[in-house]
Design an enzyme around this catalytic site. Sequence first.
Site, PDB file in Angstrom:
ATOM      1  N   HIS B  75       0.832  -1.204   0.000  1.00 41.23           N
ATOM      2  CA  HIS B  75       0.000   0.000   0.000  1.00 41.23           C
ATOM      3  C   HIS B  75       0.867   1.254   0.000  1.00 41.23           C
ATOM      4  CE1 HIS B  75      -3.161   2.847   1.024  1.00 41.23           C
ATOM      5  NE2 HIS B  75      -2.442   3.227   2.065  1.00 41.23           N
ATOM      6  N   ASP B 105       7.424  20.415 -26.790  1.00 42.13           N
ATOM      7  CA  ASP B 105       7.451  19.118 -26.130  1.00 42.13           C
ATOM      8  C   ASP B 105       8.473  19.213 -25.000  1.00 42.13           C
ATOM      9  OD1 ASP B 105       7.510  16.289 -25.473  1.00 42.13           O
ATOM     10  OD2 ASP B 105       6.635  15.946 -27.461  1.00 42.13           O
ATOM     11  N   TRP B 140       7.156   0.380   4.012  1.00 33.61           N
ATOM     12  CA  TRP B 140       7.798   1.016   2.851  1.00 33.61           C
ATOM     13  C   TRP B 140       9.184   1.542   3.213  1.00 33.61           C
ATOM     14  CZ3 TRP B 140       8.782   6.288   1.101  1.00 33.61           C
ATOM     15  CH2 TRP B 140       8.646   7.242   2.098  1.00 33.61           C
ATOM     16  N   SER B 169      13.564   5.917 -12.986  1.00 32.18           N
ATOM     17  CA  SER B 169      12.539   6.579 -13.786  1.00 32.18           C
ATOM     18  C   SER B 169      12.340   8.019 -13.338  1.00 32.18           C
ATOM     19  CB  SER B 169      11.243   5.782 -13.678  1.00 32.18           C
ATOM     20  OG  SER B 169      10.131   6.613 -13.861  1.00 32.18           O
ATOM     21  N   SER B 170      12.265   8.201 -12.023  1.00 34.61           N
ATOM     22  CA  SER B 170      12.031   9.552 -11.511  1.00 34.61           C
ATOM     23  C   SER B 170      13.188  10.486 -11.822  1.00 34.61           C
ATOM     24  CB  SER B 170      11.841   9.525  -9.994  1.00 34.61           C
ATOM     25  OG  SER B 170      10.799   8.679  -9.670  1.00 34.61           O
ATOM     26  N   HIS B 253      12.433  12.353   3.715  1.00 34.22           N
ATOM     27  CA  HIS B 253      11.729  13.592   3.999  1.00 34.22           C
ATOM     28  C   HIS B 253      11.586  14.482   2.776  1.00 34.22           C
ATOM     29  CE1 HIS B 253       9.298  15.724   6.741  1.00 34.22           C
ATOM     30  NE2 HIS B 253       9.705  16.796   6.117  1.00 34.22           N
ATOM     31  N   GLU B 255      11.326  13.388  -0.057  1.00 36.41           N
ATOM     32  CA  GLU B 255      10.327  12.660  -0.851  1.00 36.41           C
ATOM     33  C   GLU B 255       8.907  13.145  -0.537  1.00 36.41           C
ATOM     34  OE1 GLU B 255      10.384  10.431  -3.275  1.00 36.41           O
ATOM     35  OE2 GLU B 255       8.255   9.950  -3.231  1.00 36.41           O
ATOM     36  N   TYR B 257       8.051  16.061   0.253  1.00 38.72           N
ATOM     37  CA  TYR B 257       7.848  17.346  -0.428  1.00 38.72           C
ATOM     38  C   TYR B 257       7.800  17.163  -1.927  1.00 38.72           C
ATOM     39  CZ  TYR B 257       8.442  19.093   4.177  1.00 38.72           C
ATOM     40  OH  TYR B 257       8.284  19.304   5.504  1.00 38.72           O
ATOM     41  N   SER B 268      -2.698  26.143  -6.425  1.00 41.66           N
ATOM     42  CA  SER B 268      -2.552  27.568  -6.715  1.00 41.66           C
ATOM     43  C   SER B 268      -3.296  27.945  -7.995  1.00 41.66           C
ATOM     44  CB  SER B 268      -1.069  27.938  -6.857  1.00 41.66           C
ATOM     45  OG  SER B 268      -0.382  27.674  -5.655  1.00 41.66           O
ATOM     46  N   HIS B 302      13.818  13.767  12.356  1.00 37.81           N
ATOM     47  CA  HIS B 302      12.614  13.835  13.186  1.00 37.81           C
ATOM     48  C   HIS B 302      11.753  12.582  13.009  1.00 37.81           C
ATOM     49  CE1 HIS B 302      10.352  16.187   9.794  1.00 37.81           C
ATOM     50  NE2 HIS B 302      10.189  14.893   9.652  1.00 37.81           N
ATOM     51  N   HIS B 303      12.147  11.729  12.061  1.00 37.45           N
ATOM     52  CA  HIS B 303      11.477  10.436  11.939  1.00 37.45           C
ATOM     53  C   HIS B 303      12.087   9.413  12.881  1.00 37.45           C
ATOM     54  CE1 HIS B 303       9.290  11.492   8.198  1.00 37.45           C
ATOM     55  NE2 HIS B 303      10.304  12.306   8.028  1.00 37.45           N
ATOM     56  N   THR B 328       4.959  26.938   4.922  1.00 30.47           N
ATOM     57  CA  THR B 328       3.693  26.274   4.643  1.00 30.47           C
ATOM     58  C   THR B 328       2.538  27.189   4.988  1.00 30.47           C
ATOM     59  OG1 THR B 328       4.834  24.293   5.385  1.00 30.47           O
ATOM     60  CG2 THR B 328       2.505  24.087   4.915  1.00 30.47           C
ATOM     61  N   LYS B 331       1.925  29.717   2.355  1.00 30.29           N
ATOM     62  CA  LYS B 331       1.151  29.228   1.206  1.00 30.29           C
ATOM     63  C   LYS B 331      -0.341  29.187   1.530  1.00 30.29           C
ATOM     64  CE  LYS B 331       2.769  26.857  -1.944  1.00 30.29           C
ATOM     65  NZ  LYS B 331       3.519  27.696  -2.852  1.00 30.29           N
ATOM     66  N   ARG B 450       1.328   1.490  15.055  1.00 29.26           N
ATOM     67  CA  ARG B 450       1.159   1.282  13.617  1.00 29.26           C
ATOM     68  C   ARG B 450       1.387  -0.163  13.240  1.00 29.26           C
ATOM     69  NH1 ARG B 450       5.216   5.046  10.351  1.00 29.26           N
ATOM     70  NH2 ARG B 450       4.122   4.165   8.593  1.00 29.26           N
TER      71      ARG B 450
END
Lengths: 325, 538, 188
Positions: B75, B105, B140, B169-170, B253, B255, B257, B268, B302-303, B328, B331, B450
């Site tokens: 998941h 293109d 994950w 790929s990314s 982290h 990731e 964002y 926006s 912080h994780h 944040t 925004k 969890r």
Amino acid sequence: MRIVGGGGGILLGVLAPGVVWAGQPLPWQIGLQPAASPVMEDVVALHGYVLIVIIGVACLVMGLLGFVIWRFNARRNPTPATWCHHTLLEIVWTVVPVLILTAIAVPSFRLLYRQDHIPPADLTLKVEGHQWYWSYAYPDLGISFDANMVETDQLQAGEPRLLTADAPVVVPVGQVVRVQLTADDVLHSWAVPALGVRTDTVPGRLNESWFQVKEPGLYYGFCAELCGVRHAYMPIVVRAVPEEAFKAWVQERKVAQNPSPQHGNPPLFEISALDPESDPSLMEDCHRVKGEKPFGPPEANDGCVYFPPPYVLPPAEAPRMMPGG
Amino acid sequence: MSAHAAEQDHRPAGWRRWLLSTNHKDIGTLYLVLSVTAGVVGAAISFLIRAELQQPGMQFLENQEQFYNVLVTAHGVIMVFFVVMPALIGGFGNWFVPLMIGAPDMAFPRLNNISFWLLAAALVLLVASANIDQGPGTGWTVYPPLSTSGHPGAGVDFAILALHLAGASSVLGAINFITTILNMRAPNLTMMRLPLFVWSMLLTSLLLVLAIPILAGALTMLLTDRNFGTTFFNPAGGGDPVFYQHLFWFFGHPEVYIMILPAFGIVSHVVATFSRKPIFGHKGMIYAMMAIAVIGFMVWAHHMFTVGMNVTGRVYFTAATLVIAVPTGVKIFSWIATLWGGSIQLRVPLLWALGFIFLFTVGGVTGVVLANGGLSVALHDSYYVVAHFHYVLSLGAVFAMFAGFYYWIGKMTGRPYPEGLGRLHFWLTFIGVNLTFFPMHFMGLAGMQRRVPDYPDAFAGWNQVASTGAWISVASVLVFLVVLWRIFSARERVAANPWGEGATTLEWTVPSPAPFHTFTHQPVIEASPAPHWLNDGA
Amino acid sequence: MERQKALRRRKILTVAGTVTGIVAMIGVVAGAVPFYRWFCQASGYGGTPKRVPGLVSSGPKAAAPTLTVRFDANIGKDLPWSFTPAQGQTEVRPGESVLAVYIARNMASVPVTGTATFNVTPAKAGPYFNKIACFCFREQTLAPGEEVAMPVTFVVDPAIATDPTTSELTTLTLSYTFFRSPGSDAGS
């Protein structure tokens, strides 16, 4: 004596006489478990404070959103404004959050330093995480045991499912318990919410935490780091009892373990006698004390071979085996 | 339409059009199809999880806890790498970055093709991994030693390879975006004039380029630890499992964002379009995104507040994490200021965007709670964390995806979406996800951890509520499928700009559906006045 | 045409810059391996004791209060050894060099190689716990039934008493974990 957690605490008091504090979740609970240790008290206080701040911020944003949707709806406001800059406004909504965050950071840092300030401990508890049970040792008392989950069909009345272990960790009320944690396979995490303890157990590394239970009671916890198949089935039960009861439990445990009369790690020899500073020749190759070699020939014994202690270190007594080692 | 008719001639036919595609719109469509497909799978898995958790005790995974862990892992990985990223970056990015900057293109069309098919292969590998040996039941995050000595089968190797391919790929996609955005803008479209979605894609691409190699390195070490006897993370050989966590979150982290910045961009645009007002504080929004991107690299630990970190480390990571709330907040307030004074049309895309702002705010303020290292003894790895990141990511990013979908579907297909069904889709999803995830705050605070297939009976009530929310979300997914069917079976066609004066960016100047080739002649943007999406200057 | 060429050049430059970034980040990961080890050892981060071979002790500080040092021993799951500290907790004066001994014994009927990791708790004491000599990270092969004493000498830095974050400490624990060395020998 406080009875916390509403019905749950009373219920448990009825079911287990003498136990008044239920360090466990209750149905429909929406907040933190009541604090049963000084660290958790601080955590509950900080969380309560931050919660008020964030509810305020969230309400502000929701209110503004609701207001603009209502007030600047196309029907009510057919002609859109054209402005899209306002320097002062931008400064305000940068600076005000900074101030709010500072107001959070100050007590937050205070809590971090307070958690880090470890009072002198009265008792040391060693926790080792395994797939999928905990083993505990009181190194200074010569007690060690494993704690497995009690399966659902073997629960006694009043014992919470998935939270009940077959051997509770018994600690004396009011005493500072130093918890030292490690693991021997994968990562685990020893978490007892009401006591404000949650520390990862890492193979090859000893971690340290502490708690001081304020009231007698049962405090339930669990493994909080995914450790494989039976991750959900590693409950922790901390039973806090008055000091006399603790002493009685210690005696009982010792008898139950049928141990050798020796407990703890009594010094085997005087350290100063082997001070390498006074005699550098004692140190050889950084890892062996001179004179301990050579060994005698192996001696067969049911597949395993044991040696009599051959080394020169006084006294000639075999080192105590670490329990559970 | 007729002016572009000639340009449409060179469209390859049949399977070649898709397999060998070098067209940014076709590749974008492929990404979107992959995302929707993977999204259905990922959502199905989450419904399985909620079904198992609906009541205490094992429901249908009796003695299959490993399978539960595999579901949880799949998941997470599917949603992050195969739903959110392909939709926001590969899908909308490919479709609209060239359109918004007036480029014909992407800079490297063939590279673009490789990026997509690498991702498709990665998805196949990932799905395969779940069926090989015991599958990856590691989460994950793939923490060792559970992912090394704890998982002897080849399932984890396959999952790692899948992540490697997805990462490659990314990165290739990111190189393409960066090159396109930096070099192929229409004349007078300076960097500070770029629409915010383009900016968000540029920053996301930069984050990808800097973060993915870290993941690749960490995963490679994991792979060699598993198969070739190295001991990077094995204490028996002088390694340290905590070191993996540092590497993983140094990637992980940024990731998050990577997933949320494009969402900011889409929101926006949608907010500006439907308030019929240029976005408020265009420059401030750009700087805020830059700040988020930079700070994202400085907060990783912080994780890991509970691994046994020094107090100085915890203080630093607490402080740095709190700082993120500032850009944040800028925004969020800028979006509200955009709406303020506008002439708001509550069309479906705006509903999703407002939903995004709501959910992101809830997830954001719980992030402020979690930032406090001192509170991690109560909250780390609890359901509070699950609630938090689903509010910001799964709901935040997914709501932005749907905002983008309804906003641009007319441009992509030339067909209108059904407004009523779209509203129903929104409200069902909004109610469903809030019902699912809000109670998780309560569970987490009360101490539910969890990644468990079963939980103490005290959590039964809120879990029942959460699962009920999930069933509402199932309904919303079905509604979405009906929406898709209605769109593709629609006879009506939409105009080049169905949104009116609020839709100012360049994609609304080409016909709907956007022709196969657009902007073969660069569009003209005047040096002055500024483009409409900026209003007065910048 | 000229414009096309210029665009091509700019594209190549951008790609070169991006690839440089990617390569640099791969370098960061590769460098992170030694860096992490160095950083932990140099800073004492995460309870890693400092290793200072050849440190000459400054001599015990008479004024400094003594600290209790506990010794903790663990063995990995598949290592058929017993491993235990030879002494109980010990009073240590900061600045004085102390010798402690752990005793390891191979309980198997084949030679077994082990490697030890170690750390100090509380983690914040790591920077003040200087190890002069130890058996850490050195593979030790024990013959069947062999029993060896493994000494470690250390000095607790007197500065531990003046650092406000560690001044409250009265007890430190030195912990060792012995693992079977990966791939060093066949199973027992």
